[in-house]
Design a protein around this motif. Structure first.
Motif, PDB file in Angstrom:
ATOM      1  N   SER A 348       0.802  -1.225   0.000  1.00 14.87           N
ATOM      2  CA  SER A 348       0.000   0.000   0.000  1.00 14.87           C
ATOM      3  C   SER A 348       0.835   1.276   0.000  1.00 14.87           C
ATOM      4  N   ILE A 349       2.122   1.186   0.356  1.00 15.02           N
ATOM      5  CA  ILE A 349       2.968   2.386   0.426  1.00 15.02           C
ATOM      6  C   ILE A 349       3.067   3.086  -0.927  1.00 15.02           C
ATOM      7  N   GLY A 350       3.070   2.328  -2.000  1.00 14.26           N
ATOM      8  CA  GLY A 350       3.250   2.900  -3.329  1.00 14.26           C
ATOM      9  C   GLY A 350       2.198   3.918  -3.715  1.00 14.26           C
ATOM     10  N   TRP A 351       0.966   3.781  -3.169  1.00 11.62           N
ATOM     11  CA  TRP A 351      -0.094   4.718  -3.524  1.00 11.62           C
ATOM     12  C   TRP A 351       0.189   6.118  -3.005  1.00 11.62           C
ATOM     13  N   VAL A 352       1.072   6.241  -2.023  1.00 13.37           N
ATOM     14  CA  VAL A 352       1.440   7.559  -1.519  1.00 13.37           C
ATOM     15  C   VAL A 352       2.249   8.317  -2.568  1.00 13.37           C
ATOM     16  N   TYR A 353       3.021   7.588  -3.366  1.00 13.08           N
ATOM     17  CA  TYR A 353       3.936   8.212  -4.313  1.00 13.08           C
ATOM     18  C   TYR A 353       3.353   8.354  -5.717  1.00 13.08           C
ATOM     19  N   SER A 354       2.388   7.545  -6.050  1.00  7.00           N
ATOM     20  CA  SER A 354       1.872   7.595  -7.414  1.00  7.00           C
ATOM     21  C   SER A 354       0.500   6.928  -7.471  1.00  7.00           C
ATOM     22  N   ASN A 355      -0.314   7.331  -8.456  1.00  8.86           N
ATOM     23  CA  ASN A 355      -1.597   6.670  -8.689  1.00  8.86           C
ATOM     24  C   ASN A 355      -1.520   5.732  -9.890  1.00  8.86           C
ATOM     25  N   GLU A 356      -0.286   5.451 -10.343  1.00 10.01           N
ATOM     26  CA  GLU A 356      -0.061   4.514 -11.442  1.00 10.01           C
ATOM     27  C   GLU A 356       0.072   3.100 -10.870  1.00 10.01           C
ATOM     28  N   THR A 357      -0.759   2.168 -11.360  1.00  7.98           N
ATOM     29  CA  THR A 357      -0.775   0.821 -10.815  1.00  7.98           C
ATOM     30  C   THR A 357       0.564   0.118 -10.979  1.00  7.98           C
ATOM     31  N   ASP A 358       1.216   0.280 -12.127  1.00  7.69           N
ATOM     32  CA  ASP A 358       2.482  -0.410 -12.343  1.00  7.69           C
ATOM     33  C   ASP A 358       3.573   0.125 -11.414  1.00  7.69           C
ATOM     34  N   VAL A 359       3.524   1.433 -11.113  1.00  4.64           N
ATOM     35  CA  VAL A 359       4.486   1.994 -10.158  1.00  4.64           C
ATOM     36  C   VAL A 359       4.274   1.404  -8.776  1.00  4.64           C
ATOM     37  N   VAL A 360       3.022   1.337  -8.355  1.00 12.02           N
ATOM     38  CA  VAL A 360       2.685   0.802  -7.026  1.00 12.02           C
ATOM     39  C   VAL A 360       3.126  -0.648  -6.900  1.00 12.02           C
ATOM     40  N   GLU A 361       2.864  -1.445  -7.922  1.00 11.34           N
ATOM     41  CA  GLU A 361       3.251  -2.860  -7.880  1.00 11.34           C
ATOM     42  C   GLU A 361       4.768  -3.015  -7.879  1.00 11.34           C
ATOM     43  N   HIS A 362       5.453  -2.162  -8.630  1.00 11.54           N
ATOM     44  CA  HIS A 362       6.907  -2.244  -8.674  1.00 11.54           C
ATOM     45  C   HIS A 362       7.518  -1.871  -7.324  1.00 11.54           C
ATOM     46  N   ILE A 363       6.955  -0.851  -6.683  1.00 12.90           N
ATOM     47  CA  ILE A 363       7.428  -0.450  -5.360  1.00 12.90           C
ATOM     48  C   ILE A 363       7.260  -1.587  -4.369  1.00 12.90           C
ATOM     49  N   ALA A 364       6.127  -2.279  -4.439  1.00 14.28           N
ATOM     50  CA  ALA A 364       5.874  -3.398  -3.533  1.00 14.28           C
ATOM     51  C   ALA A 364       6.917  -4.499  -3.709  1.00 14.28           C
ATOM     52  N   SER A 365       7.305  -4.761  -4.950  1.00 17.39           N
ATOM     53  CA  SER A 365       8.304  -5.803  -5.189  1.00 17.39           C
ATOM     54  C   SER A 365       9.680  -5.388  -4.673  1.00 17.39           C
ATOM     55  N   LEU A 366      10.025  -4.106  -4.832  1.00 12.75           N
ATOM     56  CA  LEU A 366      11.316  -3.629  -4.350  1.00 12.75           C
ATOM     57  C   LEU A 366      11.405  -3.652  -2.831  1.00 12.75           C
ATOM     58  N   LEU A 367      10.278  -3.447  -2.170  1.00 12.03           N
ATOM     59  CA  LEU A 367      10.282  -3.422  -0.714  1.00 12.03           C
ATOM     60  C   LEU A 367      10.584  -4.791  -0.113  1.00 12.03           C
ATOM     61  N   LYS A 368      10.489  -5.836  -0.914  1.00 16.39           N
ATOM     62  CA  LYS A 368      10.881  -7.156  -0.420  1.00 16.39           C
ATOM     63  C   LYS A 368      12.373  -7.182  -0.085  1.00 16.39           C
ATOM     64  N   VAL A 369      13.139  -6.356  -0.783  1.00 19.11           N
ATOM     65  CA  VAL A 369      14.573  -6.279  -0.540  1.00 19.11           C
ATOM     66  C   VAL A 369      14.919  -5.068   0.318  1.00 19.11           C
ATOM     67  N   ALA A 370      14.173  -3.980   0.143  1.00 17.99           N
ATOM     68  CA  ALA A 370      14.489  -2.738   0.841  1.00 17.99           C
ATOM     69  C   ALA A 370      14.416  -2.893   2.351  1.00 17.99           C
ATOM     70  N   PHE A 371      13.626  -3.858   2.836  1.00 16.65           N
ATOM     71  CA  PHE A 371      13.527  -4.026   4.282  1.00 16.65           C
ATOM     72  C   PHE A 371      14.862  -4.469   4.877  1.00 16.65           C
ATOM     73  N   LEU A 372      15.732  -5.106   4.071  1.00 18.25           N
ATOM     74  CA  LEU A 372      17.061  -5.477   4.553  1.00 18.25           C
ATOM     75  C   LEU A 372      17.885  -4.230   4.862  1.00 18.25           C
ATOM     76  N   ILE A 373      17.736  -3.212   4.027  1.00 17.62           N
ATOM     77  CA  ILE A 373      18.413  -1.952   4.273  1.00 17.62           C
ATOM     78  C   ILE A 373      17.840  -1.290   5.518  1.00 17.62           C
ATOM     79  N   ALA A 374      16.517  -1.361   5.664  1.00 15.26           N
ATOM     80  CA  ALA A 374      15.879  -0.774   6.838  1.00 15.26           C
ATOM     81  C   ALA A 374      16.356  -1.440   8.118  1.00 15.26           C
TER      82      ALA A 374
END
Length: 469
Positions: A348-374
């Motif tokens: 759901s975080i992606g909807w804050v940055y864009s209303n484009e569905t493909d952007v939101v889905e791509h952000i969700a996939s990247l967050l699978k790895v980004a949590f390691l950085i967090a």
């Protein structure tokens, strides 16, 4: 906390009671007082540039990509440099305040502002032609053109930033953090309102967001400087304009340059990641998503840097060591909470940055790895604060060079382009660099001789004070 009030009680009196229990809980209270407001400051300061990207993002993917790339490019070539240079004050002002040489703080502040304003001149010239630079690096020509327009309207904000960062470090060294949180809150509220007016009411578009960023930086700068000038809290640390600020630049640059390199090595690795993403398929999508999730938990770093510098300047090496342990525990808790939030809300975080569905889905996939950085970032951020508090900026720069340019970026390039993991591969690589940095800084901190750190501080404070007097 009053300026004249001792930061610590008599260490000998503490040891006569229950030193282990007393010191730990006392340090926890100290860390909450410092880190709490500084975390608020960090979050609110982050809101200024990122909210502009959020507003622009709803104008379309091209606008989002250009604003994101402009923000990244201006960070790596300007804002990060100014922040890095001002980090020298974490050592200088913190050390002087701990040694009760209060008049030195105002001198250091003015010296830093003078240097940063001069540095801002060539940087602003670069920003006016940054589109040509990006095109030469292989970026999309259309995105580069829009990026250049956005960057040009950020130039006034660069000079405002040259006033903000030294002022923040000056007040931080004195534990004057609540006013900074208030000023940052006012700035963030005004900024969001201005973005709404400029972008949606006046229809200025993406450049309107850049104008709002510049206005917000200057608003924050003027409030900080007014507080330093007129508040009774700073009456002994800022006694007016002095020509002593134009002396001993060597001492400032001795810490400022490696501090800048240390911070820039890490920050630039993320910006290079963004530039590399522009070479991937669908660069508008990759560029707009990869830039928007990195935020340093500056509150933890500021707290431990201030505590370490103050206590080493005061000759209390055992208290400085205790401060590091307490802050690391707080950072570990932050790591756990960050991972939980990333995993729970990644869809759901992606909807804050864009209303484009493909952007939101791509952000969700990247967050699978980004949590390691967090997970790693709060720990390494605290350890970076320890390095700055000790004046080990050169060592920190070498650690960051190894972590991100020997391990992180090569891994990202191989996974992203050779094995065709694309954006996911870039994030995995940078996560590896982040983990490597954390391990190196842990090793340096755990094997540090704290008593020797005190010995290295004392002569420098005495010499600097002699010059001013």
């Amino acid at each position: 906390m009053a300026l004249q009030q001792p930061l610590l009680d008599d260490p000998e009196a503490q040891s006569r009671s229950d030193p282990a229990k007393f010191e730990v809980w006392r340090e926890v209270k100290m860390q909450v007082v410092i880190a709490g407001p500084m975390i608020v400051v960090g979050i609110l300061n982050f809101i200024v540039p990122i909210s502009s990207v959020m507003f622009v993002g709803h104008l379309g993917k091209l606008s989002l990509a250009s604003a994101s790339l402009a923000s990244s490019s201006c960070n790596v070539t300007g804002f990060i440099i100014l922040m890095g240079m001002s980090a020298a004050l974490e050592t200088l002002c913190g050390q002087a305040y701990g040694a009760k040489q209060h008049s030195l703080l105002g001198v250091y502040l003015q010296r830093a502002i003078f240097v940063l304003l001069l540095i801002s001149i060539p940087i602003s010239i670069l920003w006016f032609y940054i589109g040509d630079v990006l095109r030469a690096l292989g970026q999309d020509p259309l995105i580069s053109s829009h990026t250049e327009e956005y960057a040009r309207f950020l130039v006034p904000g660069l000079f405002g930033s040259a006033l903000v960062w030294p002022s923040v470090k000056f007040l931080q060294a004195q534990y004057v953090v609540a006013p900074m949180a208030i000023f940052s809150l006012i700035t963030a509220i005004v900024h969001v309102f201005l973005c709404w007016i400029f972008i949606y009411q006046l229809h200025i578009g993406a450049k309107g967001a850049a104008i709002c960023v510049s206005i917000s930086y200057w608003l924050n700068a003027l409030m900080l400087l007014a507080y330093i000038k007129f508040s009774s809290t700073c009456k002994t640390t800022f006694t007016g304009i002095t020509k002593n600020a134009l002396h001993d630049f060597r001492g400032f640059f001795k810490l400022a340059i490696p501090a800048t390199v240390m911070i820039c090595f890490e920050a630039c690795s993320f910006e290079i990641l963004t530039l590399l993403s522009g070479l991937l398929p669908n660069p508008q999508l990759e560029t707009s998503t990869l830039v928007t999730f990195y935020m340093i938990p500056s509150g933890f770093s500021a707290a431990v840097s201030t505590r370490v510098a103050n206590e080493l300047g005061a000759g209390n090496h055992l208290v400085a060591k205790s401060a590091v342990g307490v802050t690391l525990c707080m950072a570990a808790l932050n790591s756990i909470l960050s991972v939980v939030v990333f995993l729970a809300f990644r869809k759901s975080i992606g909807w804050v940055y864009s209303n484009e569905t493909d952007v939101v889905e791509h952000i969700a996939s990247l967050l699978k790895v980004a949590f390691l950085i967090a997970a790693c970032d709060p720990i390494q951020c605290v350890l970076g604060g320890v390095v700055r508090g000790c004046g080990w900026q050169a060592v920190g720069a070498l650690a960051n060079l190894t972590a991100f340019y020997v391990v992180g970026l090569p891994t990202a390039v191989v996974l992203g382009f050779v094995f065709k993991f694309y954006g996911m591969g870039l994030w995995i690589g940078i996560a590896c660099g982040n983990a490597t940095q954390t391990i190196i800084l842990c090793f340096l901190t755990f094997f540090m001789n704290w008593e020797n750190q005190v010995k290295s501080f004392t002569p420098f404070v005495s010499k600097a004070y002699a010059i001013v007097v």
